[in-house]
Design an enzyme around this catalytic site. Structure first.
Site, PDB file in Angstrom:
ATOM      1  N   ASN A 116       0.833  -1.200   0.000  1.00 17.13           N
ATOM      2  CA  ASN A 116       0.000   0.000   0.000  1.00 17.13           C
ATOM      3  C   ASN A 116       0.871   1.255   0.000  1.00 17.13           C
ATOM      4  OD1 ASN A 116      -2.355  -1.637   0.367  1.00 17.13           O
ATOM      5  ND2 ASN A 116      -1.824  -1.807   2.524  1.00 17.13           N
ATOM      6  N   GLN A 158      -2.036   2.832   3.481  1.00 14.05           N
ATOM      7  CA  GLN A 158      -0.733   2.767   4.148  1.00 14.05           C
ATOM      8  C   GLN A 158      -0.838   3.464   5.500  1.00 14.05           C
ATOM      9  OE1 GLN A 158       2.545   4.737   2.129  1.00 14.05           O
ATOM     10  NE2 GLN A 158       4.061   3.560   3.279  1.00 14.05           N
ATOM     11  N   HIS A 165       6.752  -1.319   2.816  1.00 16.24           N
ATOM     12  CA  HIS A 165       6.705  -2.693   3.300  1.00 16.24           C
ATOM     13  C   HIS A 165       5.745  -3.492   2.426  1.00 16.24           C
ATOM     14  CE1 HIS A 165       3.632  -0.441   5.554  1.00 16.24           C
ATOM     15  NE2 HIS A 165       2.970  -1.570   5.703  1.00 16.24           N
TER      16      HIS A 165
END
Length: 135
Positions: free
Chosen positions: A88, A95, A101
């Protein structure tokens, strides 16, 4: 470069304990503390990049390679029925931590998760206009 105020930088670099599944000189893979399913993991770069717009291409490729390896290992060892690899970017996309990540989410039949979207409709004109804008 690391960000001293970033919790994922601290976790990735071992300053905050985590349940680590994999580690090398560039990445750490940890179990997510709020898992979507059993074995949900995060691929964290040890350097700080806020999102996909900032991460260098080779780092992004490395994260995906590790995500693939983790999904394969989960299939073999956790006997998963599938996997979602989700990344995201920015608040509008979900996010919540501004550190790149990759989620590796093992999927199991009838696990109750729904990570799909409702397909919309686009006219030929809309699709053609997008192609032009992206040229």
């Amino acid at each position: 470069m690391k960000d001293n105020n970033c919790i994922f930088c601290k976790i990735a670099n071992g300053e905050i304990p985590s349940r680590t599944l994999y580690e090398d000189e560039r990445y750490r893979v940890i179990l997510d503390l709020g898992p979507a399913t059993r074995g949900h993991a995060l691929v964290l770069p040890k350097e700080h990049f806020a999102n996909v717009y900032e991460i260098p291409e080779d780092w992004a490729a490395g994260a995906m390679k590790i995500g693939q390896q983790m999904a394969i290992r989960m299939k073999e060892r956790l006997h998963t029925d599938g996997a979602n690899l989700i990344q995201n970017n920015e608040e509008a996309a979900g996010q919540t931590v501004p550190h790149f990540h990759l989620h590796v989410i093992p999927r199991y039949k009838n696990d109750g998760q729904h990570m799909l979207w409702k397909p919309g409709k686009a006219s030929d004109e809309e699709l053609d206009a997008i192609v032009k804008e992206m040229e």
